[in-house]
Design an enzyme around this catalytic site. Sequence first.
Site, PDB file in Angstrom:
ATOM      1  N   GLU A 235       0.809  -1.407   0.017  1.00 45.80           N
ATOM      2  CA  GLU A 235       0.064   0.090   0.003  1.00 45.80           C
ATOM      3  C   GLU A 235       0.868   1.287  -0.014  1.00 45.80           C
ATOM      4  O   GLU A 235       0.308   2.243  -0.626  1.00 45.80           O
ATOM      5  CB  GLU A 235      -1.030  -0.111   1.102  1.00 45.80           C
ATOM      6  CG  GLU A 235      -2.002  -0.943   0.912  1.00 45.80           C
ATOM      7  CD  GLU A 235      -3.093  -0.925   1.997  1.00 45.80           C
ATOM      8  OE1 GLU A 235      -3.885   0.076   2.312  1.00 45.80           O
ATOM      9  OE2 GLU A 235      -3.385  -1.864   2.887  1.00 45.80           O
ATOM     10  N   HIS A 251       7.089 -26.906   5.335  1.00 42.70           N
ATOM     11  CA  HIS A 251       6.654 -28.030   5.263  1.00 42.70           C
ATOM     12  C   HIS A 251       6.146 -27.814   3.601  1.00 42.70           C
ATOM     13  O   HIS A 251       5.484 -28.788   3.276  1.00 42.70           O
ATOM     14  CB  HIS A 251       5.453 -28.262   6.257  1.00 42.70           C
ATOM     15  CG  HIS A 251       6.038 -28.338   7.695  1.00 42.70           C
ATOM     16  ND1 HIS A 251       6.132 -29.779   8.079  1.00 42.70           N
ATOM     17  CD2 HIS A 251       6.274 -27.770   8.531  1.00 42.70           C
ATOM     18  CE1 HIS A 251       6.531 -29.596   9.304  1.00 42.70           C
ATOM     19  NE2 HIS A 251       6.669 -28.271   9.615  1.00 42.70           N
ATOM     20  N   LYS A 345     -13.140  -0.502  -4.976  1.00 43.77           N
ATOM     21  CA  LYS A 345     -14.498  -0.460  -3.994  1.00 43.77           C
ATOM     22  C   LYS A 345     -15.607   0.303  -4.494  1.00 43.77           C
ATOM     23  O   LYS A 345     -16.829  -0.214  -4.438  1.00 43.77           O
ATOM     24  CB  LYS A 345     -14.073   0.290  -2.789  1.00 43.77           C
ATOM     25  CG  LYS A 345     -13.153  -0.256  -1.749  1.00 43.77           C
ATOM     26  CD  LYS A 345     -12.867   0.589  -0.421  1.00 43.77           C
ATOM     27  CE  LYS A 345     -11.823   0.000   0.492  1.00 43.77           C
ATOM     28  NZ  LYS A 345     -11.485   0.645   1.646  1.00 43.77           N
TER      29      LYS A 345
HETATM   30  O1  PA5 Z   1      -5.450   0.646   4.471  1.00 46.09           O
HETATM   31  C1  PA5 Z   1      -6.478   0.776   3.694  1.00 46.09           C
HETATM   32  O2  PA5 Z   1      -6.869   1.783   3.306  1.00 46.09           O
HETATM   33  C2  PA5 Z   1      -7.389  -0.595   3.537  1.00 46.09           C
HETATM   34  O3  PA5 Z   1      -6.737  -1.753   3.825  1.00 46.09           O
HETATM   35  C3  PA5 Z   1      -8.577  -0.433   4.643  1.00 46.09           C
HETATM   36  O4  PA5 Z   1      -8.242  -0.585   5.867  1.00 46.09           O
HETATM   37  C4  PA5 Z   1      -9.472  -1.674   4.077  1.00 46.09           C
HETATM   38  O5  PA5 Z   1     -10.075  -1.331   2.924  1.00 46.09           O
HETATM   39  C5  PA5 Z   1     -10.811  -1.407   4.580  1.00 46.09           C
HETATM   40  O6  PA5 Z   1     -11.265  -0.264   4.942  1.00 46.09           O
HETATM   41  P1  PA5 Z   1     -11.808   0.333   6.487  1.00 46.09           P
HETATM   42  O7  PA5 Z   1     -10.302   0.265   7.289  1.00 46.09           O
HETATM   43  O8  PA5 Z   1     -12.190   1.705   6.211  1.00 46.09           O
HETATM   44  O9  PA5 Z   1     -12.565  -0.391   6.728  1.00 46.09           O
END
Ligand code: PA5
Length: 351
Positions: A235, A251, A345
């Site tokens: 990310e 394993h 999303k």
């Molecule tokens: O880091 C991020 O932005 C994502 O991994 C979000 O955490 C994930 O999509 C879930 O969204 P939220 O944290 O708003 O529930």
Amino acid sequence: MNLDDITAFQQIDSQDMIGQINGLPDQLNRAYEIGKTFPLPEKRKFHSVLISGMGGSAIGADLVASYLQDNISLPIIVHRDYELPRWAGEDTLLVASSHSGNTEETLWTYDQARQRGCAIVAICTGGKLADLARKDGVPLWQFDHRHAPRTAVGFSFGLLLALFEQLGLISPVEQEVDEAVHAMRNVQTNLGIDVPVTHNPAKRMAGQLFGRWVVVLAADYLAPVARRWKGQINELAKAWAQFEFLPEADHNTLAGLENPSAMLMNMMALFIQAPGMNSRNQKRIELTREMFMTQGINTDMIVARGEGKLAHIWTSLLFGDYMAYYLAMAYGIDPTPIPILDAFKSEMASV
Ligand code: PA5
């Protein structure tokens, strides 16, 4: 790229991701404290805890579950999907954790948990989850944090710890939290942007990862830290990474170190180690690393710092956050926006 060129960092890092990483010790401390002031569900005997969340809102739950496994007498299961398991019912505590409060998988489990009569706590900064919790009279743990969900890992972890403490499911861990925060501040003196590559192991590791396919391996209570490193590389640096857990990788994964050889020669395997781990797992980490090296694969290892398990978890997590940040800088990528996840999303929401 020159990883000591802080001016370039400021141009790339448009939303001050580095400020969030620097602030993690304070965030953890604060979350643990404010968690002690939030409302609890009505008293009843739980047989299990399900924590429902995705991505940045799930990783804190993984870390808590693995940290508490020696200290808690009921199972904590992290749920990253829609349908709740059949056994979830009135003796289950469902914690719905979503930073935005709008994640569809988490909202789905919230609805199911309501139908099944589970006790529920909602953890979020707002969104639909906060609206539902208010309407349904569900305890709402709403915290103020205006940055990406993954930068709120101190909140998700610290709030859950305080929740379990308040419910009497664990004995107080205040000392351990203090020690972890102190150890994090100590390691930060070597990891910050103003520490040059020559003295900064996170910058050096990022340099080694540049252009490589990354795998992070860990065992025991550090297994979720490997997952965090993977997620942060994905990310922040928008780069490919995967995680593997030991002993399991010994394993099967080990057998796969032959093909495709050209790709494996471009791999970097990172091992995370800590002195508090099961002694056989410590041995495994060393031996597994040797086997990777024998196959000609590049490897590196970090050893977690501090005294206790909580300090080990948080110092190694912090190292990974800085390392992923420097990898983003090396690729010239802004670490905060994640346009492909946002687009996905929206697409899902429209179908
Ligand atoms: O880091 C991020 O932005 C994502 O991994 C979000 O955490 C994930 O999509 C879930 O969204 P939220 O944290 O708003 O529930």
